[in-house]
Scaffold this active site. Structure first.
Site, PDB file in Angstrom:
ATOM      1  CG  ASN A   9      -1.700   1.229   1.428  1.00 52.59           C
ATOM      2  OD1 ASN A   9      -1.791   2.066   0.529  1.00 52.59           O
ATOM      3  ND2 ASN A   9      -2.318   1.369   2.604  1.00 52.59           N
ATOM      4  CD1 TRP A  10       3.737   1.214  -2.721  1.00 53.63           C
ATOM      5  CD2 TRP A  10       3.944   2.486  -4.555  1.00 53.63           C
ATOM      6  NE1 TRP A  10       4.665   0.625  -3.535  1.00 53.63           N
ATOM      7  CE2 TRP A  10       4.813   1.377  -4.669  1.00 53.63           C
ATOM      8  CE3 TRP A  10       3.902   3.415  -5.599  1.00 53.63           C
ATOM      9  CZ2 TRP A  10       5.636   1.189  -5.786  1.00 53.63           C
ATOM     10  CZ3 TRP A  10       4.706   3.219  -6.704  1.00 53.63           C
ATOM     11  CH2 TRP A  10       5.571   2.114  -6.790  1.00 53.63           C
ATOM     12  CE  LYS A  11      -0.135   3.261   4.789  1.00 55.65           C
ATOM     13  NZ  LYS A  11      -0.002   3.370   6.236  1.00 55.65           N
ATOM     14  CG  HIS A  90      -5.711   2.053   5.386  1.00 54.86           C
ATOM     15  ND1 HIS A  90      -5.289   2.986   6.307  1.00 54.86           N
ATOM     16  CD2 HIS A  90      -4.696   1.169   5.240  1.00 54.86           C
ATOM     17  CE1 HIS A  90      -4.057   2.665   6.694  1.00 54.86           C
ATOM     18  NE2 HIS A  90      -3.671   1.570   6.060  1.00 54.86           N
ATOM     19  CD  GLU A  92      -2.766   5.600   6.816  1.00 47.44           C
ATOM     20  OE1 GLU A  92      -2.797   5.679   5.574  1.00 47.44           O
ATOM     21  OE2 GLU A  92      -1.810   5.116   7.446  1.00 47.44           O
ATOM     22  CD  GLU A 160      -3.574  -2.509   7.388  1.00 48.57           C
ATOM     23  OE1 GLU A 160      -2.458  -2.724   6.933  1.00 48.57           O
ATOM     24  OE2 GLU A 160      -4.215  -1.468   7.164  1.00 48.57           O
ATOM     25  N   GLY A 166       2.606   2.047  10.906  1.00 55.30           N
ATOM     26  CA  GLY A 166       3.614   3.098  10.813  1.00 55.30           C
ATOM     27  C   GLY A 166       4.337   3.399  12.114  1.00 55.30           C
ATOM     28  CB  SER A 205       5.061  -2.154  12.088  1.00 58.24           C
ATOM     29  OG  SER A 205       4.729  -0.796  12.372  1.00 58.24           O
ATOM     30  N   GLY A 226       2.801  -1.197   4.273  1.00 59.26           N
ATOM     31  CA  GLY A 226       2.850   0.216   3.927  1.00 59.26           C
ATOM     32  C   GLY A 226       4.276   0.638   3.596  1.00 59.26           C
ATOM     33  N   GLY A 227       4.929   1.257   4.589  1.00 54.44           N
ATOM     34  CA  GLY A 227       6.249   1.838   4.375  1.00 54.44           C
ATOM     35  C   GLY A 227       7.243   0.924   3.679  1.00 54.44           C
TER      36      GLY A 227
HETATM   37  P1  PGA Z   1       2.926   0.177   7.620  1.00 57.71           P
HETATM   38  O1  PGA Z   1       1.449   0.442   7.049  1.00 57.71           O
HETATM   39  O2  PGA Z   1       3.431  -1.121   7.029  1.00 57.71           O
HETATM   40  O3  PGA Z   1       3.735   1.359   7.152  1.00 57.71           O
HETATM   41  O4  PGA Z   1       2.815   0.089   9.098  1.00 57.71           O
HETATM   42  C1  PGA Z   1       0.559  -0.624   6.874  1.00 57.71           C
HETATM   43  C2  PGA Z   1      -0.745  -0.120   6.321  1.00 57.71           C
HETATM   44  O5  PGA Z   1      -1.168   0.988   6.669  1.00 57.71           O
HETATM   45  O6  PGA Z   1      -1.376  -0.814   5.507  1.00 57.71           O
END
Ligand code: PGA
Length: 245
Positions: A9-11, A90, A92, A160, A166, A205, A226-227
């Site tokens: 997930n590149w956000k 998600h 967010e 999640e 993050g 994470s 994510g990251g």
């Molecule tokens: P993260 O994000 O791996 O950077 O913790 C995961 C996500 O939000 O899907």
């Protein structure tokens, strides 16, 4: 046998010059699919550059058919790009855009109807985890955000925990196992045997140094990353760990 899934997930990260990274990511292989969900402006070039080596998905869709919704993309528009997945609900988006379980259910229904595979995200806050409410929260989110025809097409659920996203923190392996077992039990109870076909991802994470132990947990079919999905150096070892799990 469920196919494993490593989903990135590149956000809100990525411009066209970053798509070169797609060629460095280990490709999908039998039994282990690799998916990248870039921001919307990169969907079409990502589909073109992935050349079938990788699957491509979006990060959100609107619940309704094309029409007067400024700034939004319908599920059918996303399917038209060649993308096959869409991340929905998600945390967010739940937090920053006030998305409710009912809205996520409507979006998931629209995605399935457009031929997309929804990745429906659920997970508790830190306060809910501390207060011992995590499994109750998960049950409520499942009950309210899954459409009734979820299992009529391929679908994915991502667990999640909000506090793990993050932050570099992850739940204990026991907490991951209990959450995934509860999700699987819910799916079996509501959808019967087809509930066994829904793939369950852990997200929050996931890094090269913790991926193998997470993938060893029962009912973990992969990860939503994510990251660490932004560079092939980090995403590559996570994919390799999943393929070997
Ligand atoms: P993260 O994000 O791996 O950077 O913790 C995961 C996500 O939000 O899907």
């Amino acid at each position: 046998m469920r196919q494993k899934l490593a989903a990135g997930n590149w956000k809100m990260n990525g411009t066209q010059d970053q798509l070169g990274m797609l060629a460095q990511v280990p490709p999908s292989q039998p039994g282990c699919e690799v998916l990248i969900c870039p921001p919307a402006q990169l969907l079409i070039p990502a589909v073109q550059q992935a050349l079938g080596r990788l699957s491509i998905g979006a990060q959100d869709c609107h619940a309704q058919a094309p029409g007067a919704h400024t700034g939004d993309l319908s599920a059918s528009m996303i399917a038209d790009t060649g993308a096959r997945y869409v991340i929905l609900g998600h945390s967010e988006r739940r937090q920053a855009h006030g998305e409710t379980d009912a809205l996520i259910q409507a979006k998931a229904a629209a995605a399935i109807d457009a031929g997309l595979c929804p990745i429906i995200c659920i997970g508790e806050s830190h306060a809910q985890r501390i207060n011992g409410q995590a499994l109750d929260v998960i049950q409520d989110q499942l009950r309210l955000s899954l459409p009734d025809h979820l299992t009529q097409a391929p679908s994915v659920i991502a667990y999640e925990p909000i506090w793990a996203i993050g932050t570099g923190l992850i739940p204990s392996l026991d907490q991951i196992t209990k959450a995934h077992s509860a999700i699987r039990a819910h799916l079996r109870q509501r959808f019967g045997a087809p509930g066994n076909d829904v793939r369950l991802l852990y997200g929050g994470s996931v890094k090269p140094d913790n991926a193998a132990q997470i993938f060893a947990c029962p009912e973990v079919d992969g990860a939503l990353v994510g990251g660490a999905s932004l560079s092939a150096e980090d995403f590559g070892p996570i994919i390799t760990a999943l393929a070997a799990a």
